[in-house]
Structures are given as structure tokens and as C-alpha cells.
Scaffold this motif. Sequence first.
Motif, PDB file in Angstrom:
ATOM      1  N   GLU A  66      -3.668  -6.836  -4.224  1.00 31.61           N
ATOM      2  CA  GLU A  66      -4.676  -6.361  -3.263  1.00 31.61           C
ATOM      3  C   GLU A  66      -4.039  -5.602  -2.108  1.00 31.61           C
ATOM      4  OE1 GLU A  66      -7.777  -6.134  -3.762  1.00 31.61           O
ATOM      5  OE2 GLU A  66      -7.762  -7.313  -5.592  1.00 31.61           O
ATOM      6  N   LEU A  67      -2.925  -6.117  -1.580  1.00 26.64           N
ATOM      7  CA  LEU A  67      -2.270  -5.416  -0.471  1.00 26.64           C
ATOM      8  C   LEU A  67      -1.669  -4.092  -0.942  1.00 26.64           C
ATOM      9  CD1 LEU A  67      -0.598  -8.366   1.480  1.00 26.64           C
ATOM     10  CD2 LEU A  67      -2.783  -7.231   1.924  1.00 26.64           C
ATOM     11  N   ALA A  68      -1.110  -4.076  -2.159  1.00 31.65           N
ATOM     12  CA  ALA A  68      -0.550  -2.831  -2.701  1.00 31.65           C
ATOM     13  C   ALA A  68      -1.661  -1.813  -2.965  1.00 31.65           C
ATOM     14  CB  ALA A  68       0.240  -3.116  -3.969  1.00 31.65           C
ATOM     15  N   ALA A  69      -2.791  -2.268  -3.498  1.00 31.89           N
ATOM     16  CA  ALA A  69      -3.914  -1.354  -3.745  1.00 31.89           C
ATOM     17  C   ALA A  69      -4.409  -0.747  -2.441  1.00 31.89           C
ATOM     18  CB  ALA A  69      -5.045  -2.103  -4.460  1.00 31.89           C
ATOM     19  N   ASN A  70      -4.410  -1.540  -1.387  1.00 32.84           N
ATOM     20  CA  ASN A  70      -4.800  -1.040  -0.073  1.00 32.84           C
ATOM     21  C   ASN A  70      -3.838   0.066   0.380  1.00 32.84           C
ATOM     22  OD1 ASN A  70      -6.534  -1.312   2.292  1.00 32.84           O
ATOM     23  ND2 ASN A  70      -4.689  -2.023   3.322  1.00 32.84           N
ATOM     24  N   ALA A  71      -2.548  -0.150   0.198  1.00 28.85           N
ATOM     25  CA  ALA A  71      -1.556   0.871   0.576  1.00 28.85           C
ATOM     26  C   ALA A  71      -1.731   2.137  -0.254  1.00 28.85           C
ATOM     27  CB  ALA A  71      -0.143   0.314   0.410  1.00 28.85           C
ATOM     28  N   VAL A  72      -1.974   1.983  -1.546  1.00 27.80           N
ATOM     29  CA  VAL A  72      -2.180   3.147  -2.413  1.00 27.80           C
ATOM     30  C   VAL A  72      -3.419   3.926  -1.967  1.00 27.80           C
ATOM     31  CG1 VAL A  72      -2.815   3.842  -4.768  1.00 27.80           C
ATOM     32  CG2 VAL A  72      -0.959   2.196  -4.388  1.00 27.80           C
ATOM     33  N   ARG A  73      -4.454   3.207  -1.621  1.00 24.18           N
ATOM     34  CA  ARG A  73      -5.682   3.878  -1.171  1.00 24.18           C
ATOM     35  C   ARG A  73      -5.436   4.703   0.092  1.00 24.18           C
ATOM     36  NH1 ARG A  73     -11.701   1.431  -0.384  1.00 24.18           N
ATOM     37  NH2 ARG A  73     -12.593   3.375   0.352  1.00 24.18           N
ATOM     38  N   HIS A  74      -4.630   4.188   0.997  1.00 26.35           N
ATOM     39  CA  HIS A  74      -4.392   4.877   2.263  1.00 26.35           C
ATOM     40  C   HIS A  74      -3.319   5.950   2.159  1.00 26.35           C
ATOM     41  CE1 HIS A  74      -6.897   2.438   5.007  1.00 26.35           C
ATOM     42  NE2 HIS A  74      -6.821   1.597   3.984  1.00 26.35           N
ATOM     43  N   CYS A  75      -2.325   5.766   1.295  1.00 30.71           N
ATOM     44  CA  CYS A  75      -1.187   6.697   1.257  1.00 30.71           C
ATOM     45  C   CYS A  75      -1.142   7.594   0.031  1.00 30.71           C
ATOM     46  CB  CYS A  75       0.123   5.916   1.328  1.00 30.71           C
ATOM     47  SG  CYS A  75       0.375   5.133   2.905  1.00 30.71           S
ATOM     48  N   GLY A  76      -1.877   7.243  -1.013  1.00 30.84           N
ATOM     49  CA  GLY A  76      -1.799   8.012  -2.253  1.00 30.84           C
ATOM     50  C   GLY A  76      -2.168   9.463  -2.097  1.00 30.84           C
ATOM     51  N   SER A  77      -3.157   9.740  -1.280  1.00 29.08           N
ATOM     52  CA  SER A  77      -3.616  11.124  -1.127  1.00 29.08           C
ATOM     53  C   SER A  77      -2.664  11.985  -0.316  1.00 29.08           C
ATOM     54  CB  SER A  77      -4.995  11.144  -0.472  1.00 29.08           C
ATOM     55  OG  SER A  77      -4.917  10.593   0.828  1.00 29.08           O
ATOM     56  N   ILE A  78      -1.752  11.356   0.424  1.00 22.80           N
ATOM     57  CA  ILE A  78      -0.816  12.134   1.235  1.00 22.80           C
ATOM     58  C   ILE A  78       0.611  12.067   0.691  1.00 22.80           C
ATOM     59  CG2 ILE A  78      -2.186  11.981   3.347  1.00 22.80           C
ATOM     60  CD1 ILE A  78      -0.286   9.736   4.267  1.00 22.80           C
ATOM     61  N   GLY A  79       0.786  11.393  -0.452  1.00 28.09           N
ATOM     62  CA  GLY A  79       2.087  11.377  -1.116  1.00 28.09           C
ATOM     63  C   GLY A  79       3.158  10.553  -0.431  1.00 28.09           C
ATOM     64  N   ARG A  80       2.770   9.546   0.322  1.00 30.91           N
ATOM     65  CA  ARG A  80       3.758   8.690   0.984  1.00 30.91           C
ATOM     66  C   ARG A  80       3.886   7.372   0.236  1.00 30.91           C
ATOM     67  NH1 ARG A  80       1.936   9.551   7.256  1.00 30.91           N
ATOM     68  NH2 ARG A  80       2.530  11.739   7.386  1.00 30.91           N
ATOM     69  N   ASP A  81       5.108   6.874   0.124  1.00 33.45           N
ATOM     70  CA  ASP A  81       5.379   5.621  -0.572  1.00 33.45           C
ATOM     71  C   ASP A  81       4.938   4.424   0.256  1.00 33.45           C
ATOM     72  OD1 ASP A  81       6.570   7.182  -2.492  1.00 33.45           O
ATOM     73  OD2 ASP A  81       8.617   6.698  -1.918  1.00 33.45           O
ATOM     74  N   PHE A  82       4.965   3.253  -0.368  1.00 31.82           N
ATOM     75  CA  PHE A  82       4.751   2.004   0.350  1.00 31.82           C
ATOM     76  C   PHE A  82       5.871   1.046  -0.013  1.00 31.82           C
ATOM     77  CE2 PHE A  82       2.674   1.266  -3.696  1.00 31.82           C
ATOM     78  CZ  PHE A  82       2.854  -0.071  -3.964  1.00 31.82           C
ATOM     79  N   ARG A  83       6.055   0.029   0.811  1.00 28.85           N
ATOM     80  CA  ARG A  83       7.146  -0.927   0.619  1.00 28.85           C
ATOM     81  C   ARG A  83       6.560  -2.329   0.500  1.00 28.85           C
ATOM     82  NH1 ARG A  83      12.506  -0.878   1.287  1.00 28.85           N
ATOM     83  NH2 ARG A  83      13.580  -2.742   1.984  1.00 28.85           N
ATOM     84  N   VAL A  84       7.042  -3.063  -0.495  1.00 25.13           N
ATOM     85  CA  VAL A  84       6.657  -4.461  -0.697  1.00 25.13           C
ATOM     86  C   VAL A  84       7.870  -5.322  -0.397  1.00 25.13           C
ATOM     87  CG1 VAL A  84       5.900  -6.196  -2.365  1.00 25.13           C
ATOM     88  CG2 VAL A  84       4.986  -3.871  -2.477  1.00 25.13           C
ATOM     89  N   SER A  85       7.671  -6.326   0.442  1.00 27.30           N
ATOM     90  CA  SER A  85       8.731  -7.282   0.757  1.00 27.30           C
ATOM     91  C   SER A  85       8.210  -8.686   0.511  1.00 27.30           C
ATOM     92  CB  SER A  85       9.162  -7.167   2.225  1.00 27.30           C
ATOM     93  OG  SER A  85       9.627  -5.881   2.503  1.00 27.30           O
TER      94      SER A  85
END
Length: 158
Positions: A66-85
Motif C-alpha cells: 500500500e505504501l509503495a502503491a502510494n509512492a508510485v501514484r505520486h511519482c510515476g507520472s514524473i519519473g522519480r524513484d521511491f525508496r523502501v526501508s
Amino acid sequence: MNPQTARIRHPEPPHVGAAPATFAVQLSSTRRGARLARLLATQWLDEHAVPYRSAASRTAALIVAELAANAVRHCGSIGRDFRVSLTLTEAPPARVLRVEVTDARADKPLPPGAPWPPEDECESGRGLLLVDALSHRWGDRVNDSITKTLWAELDLPE
């Protein structure tokens, strides 16, 4: 709200005890990246005495997803990665798993009062409700002018 101020749904407890086990990975903001985050998390947990397909592993996988999907929703359209720790800490009387997902959209903080139930006909908007229901503590913080982190903690059985 001051962007330097972290809004926390539940207070972040201090961690004491042995040095925590940690895992971190940066992934592309795609559906594949979100799926990989969940798979890597369950594999890492299995290697750290949280058996694959156990209730704790399944709950952690849902939180990561769920947290990763949230990051993809916010960053996917601008081509920025996300980090999981992931951090696994021995904090008697329980082991605590902390999941953090950091994205590059500090300009899109959570709205005040989130999570809230979406309208019945909405096809999205339930992820943070799941995180709230499944985790023992969760919150968000703005790290700097670019990044924000959503975090959740899960108390694991011994």
C-alpha cells in the motif's frame, strides 16, 4: 503547516536494545517497482525469522504494497524513484518492524485528517485506511523540500 514539521499519526517510540537489522532499496515508480518492493520485503523478513506466508509476513506485505502503491501514484507520472526501508528492532516485549517508503513529492503532503473513507463509487483511496487498520503506529514526515516519507510500524510476535 511548516514543511519542516513532521505530522505524526502516532508518536514515534524510541528504539532501544540490540542494533536493528535493516534493508533498503530504491525502485522505479512503476507497478513492477511496487510489486518488487512487496516481494523483496517478504523475502528479507523470511531471512530474519518472520516466515514467508505467516500472518506477520502477510500483514507486512500488505503495508509495504500500500505504501509503495502510494509512492508510485505520486511519482510515476514524473519519473522519480521511491525508496523502501525496513528496520527490524528487538524492543521488548515485542519485535518491531518499521516500514518506510520515501518518495520525491514533498509538494504533495497528506491532507489533514487523512485517512478518510472515500466515496463508495471511488476506485482508489483506501490504501491508508488499510495501513491504519493493519499497523500499530503510522505517520508521515516531510524530510526536506523534495522528499517525504510515509512510515508504519508493526509489532511482531516473538
